[in-house]
Design a protein around this motif. Structure first.
Motif, PDB file in Angstrom:
ATOM      1  N   TYR A 124       0.860   5.613  -2.505  1.00  0.00           N
ATOM      2  CA  TYR A 124       0.270   7.143  -2.117  1.00  0.00           C
ATOM      3  C   TYR A 124       0.448   7.492  -0.559  1.00  0.00           C
ATOM      4  O   TYR A 124       0.933   8.480  -0.148  1.00  0.00           O
ATOM      5  CB  TYR A 124      -1.247   7.079  -2.263  1.00  0.00           C
ATOM      6  CG  TYR A 124      -1.960   8.580  -1.716  1.00  0.00           C
ATOM      7  CD1 TYR A 124      -2.007   9.614  -2.555  1.00  0.00           C
ATOM      8  CD2 TYR A 124      -2.634   8.323  -0.739  1.00  0.00           C
ATOM      9  CE1 TYR A 124      -2.527  10.732  -1.827  1.00  0.00           C
ATOM     10  CE2 TYR A 124      -3.025   9.202  -0.211  1.00  0.00           C
ATOM     11  CZ  TYR A 124      -3.083  10.588  -0.734  1.00  0.00           C
ATOM     12  OH  TYR A 124      -3.613  11.713   0.130  1.00  0.00           O
ATOM     13  N   ALA A 178       4.226   8.228   0.099  1.00  0.00           N
ATOM     14  CA  ALA A 178       4.267   9.776  -0.280  1.00  0.00           C
ATOM     15  C   ALA A 178       3.600  10.567   0.692  1.00  0.00           C
ATOM     16  O   ALA A 178       4.229  11.628   1.070  1.00  0.00           O
ATOM     17  CB  ALA A 178       3.823   9.686  -1.714  1.00  0.00           C
ATOM     18  N   ALA A 179       2.274  10.334   1.254  1.00  0.00           N
ATOM     19  CA  ALA A 179       1.585  11.314   2.120  1.00  0.00           C
ATOM     20  C   ALA A 179       2.204  11.295   3.450  1.00  0.00           C
ATOM     21  O   ALA A 179       2.323  12.392   3.959  1.00  0.00           O
ATOM     22  CB  ALA A 179       0.066  10.733   2.262  1.00  0.00           C
ATOM     23  N   ALA A 188       1.534  14.105  -2.100  1.00  0.00           N
ATOM     24  CA  ALA A 188       1.327  12.681  -2.343  1.00  0.00           C
ATOM     25  C   ALA A 188       0.747  12.183  -3.799  1.00  0.00           C
ATOM     26  O   ALA A 188       1.153  11.238  -4.170  1.00  0.00           O
ATOM     27  CB  ALA A 188       0.801  12.144  -1.166  1.00  0.00           C
ATOM     28  N   ILE A 248      10.481  11.582  -4.660  1.00  0.00           N
ATOM     29  CA  ILE A 248      10.277  12.438  -3.337  1.00  0.00           C
ATOM     30  C   ILE A 248      11.396  13.057  -2.884  1.00  0.00           C
ATOM     31  O   ILE A 248      11.573  14.291  -2.439  1.00  0.00           O
ATOM     32  CB  ILE A 248       9.987  11.288  -2.112  1.00  0.00           C
ATOM     33  CG1 ILE A 248       8.460  10.641  -2.055  1.00  0.00           C
ATOM     34  CG2 ILE A 248      10.197  11.916  -0.596  1.00  0.00           C
ATOM     35  CD1 ILE A 248       8.182   9.664  -1.244  1.00  0.00           C
TER      36      ILE A 248
END
Length: 181
Positions: free
Chosen positions: A27, A30-31, A39, A76
């Motif tokens: 997470y 991704a954030a 995310a 992503i």
């Protein structure tokens, strides 16, 4: 005493433990790449894909972590336009205003803002392939070898992509240092 179980041992029988060990890190990665709005979706989808493909995971590959980051990186990539917009916005964003009580923090914020601007612009200029390797190493904490495994590329390719990306980041920092204050 029995040796601690590895992720490879857990993936088949107790996937929830793999999730518990790695969700926060996936997470966070991704954030940093896409922002918090996307995310959670990417992190959740990473584990859905991993769960669906767990039978195909070969424990001889080693740990699950690079495999999970590889899945996350592929997801992503689907959101690459959002990532590019995020870097462009960071590159042109203004420094945060400081309140009267924070006057002594202003010089540090201006310096950090200038660097952030240059680095975000440099990240945006990188190819997706180079950016993936750099961010897996820099933000996810993977080794160069683990990044290669995560992305399914030869180690030499990962090394050259990382080298190119680092050169671009150095140029961005050097340009920032050369500008007059």
């Amino acid at each position: 005493m029995a040796p601690p179980e590895t992720d490879a041992d857990l993936i088949q029988d107790r996937f929830a433990e793999v999730f518990d060990r790695h969700y926060e890190h996936i997470y966070a990665y991704a954030a940093r790449r896409l922002g918090p709005d996307l995310a959670e979706d990417v992190a959740s989808e990473t584990f859905l894909v991993a769960y669906d493909r767990r039978a195909g995971f070969d424990p001889a590959r080693g740990e699950v972590r690079p495999w999970l980051y590889g899945i996350a990186s592929n997801l992503i990539m689907r959101h690459s336009r959002a990532e590019a917009r995020r870097y462009k916005a960071l590159a042109r964003s203004a420094e945060p205003d400081a309140g009267p009580d924070e006057a002594e923090l202003v010089p540090g914020r201006v310096d950090a803002g200038g660097v952030r601007h240059r680095l975000a612009a440099a990240l945006n200029r990188l190819s997706l392939a180079d950016r993936d390797v750099l961010l897996l190493v820099a933000w996810a904490g993977l080794t160069q070898q683990e990044a290669a495994v995560a992305l399914g590329i030869p180690p030499g390719t990962a090394r050259s992509r990382l080298h190119r990306a680092r050169q671009e980041m150095r140029k961005a920092l050097e340009t920032d240092a050369e500008e007059p204050s």
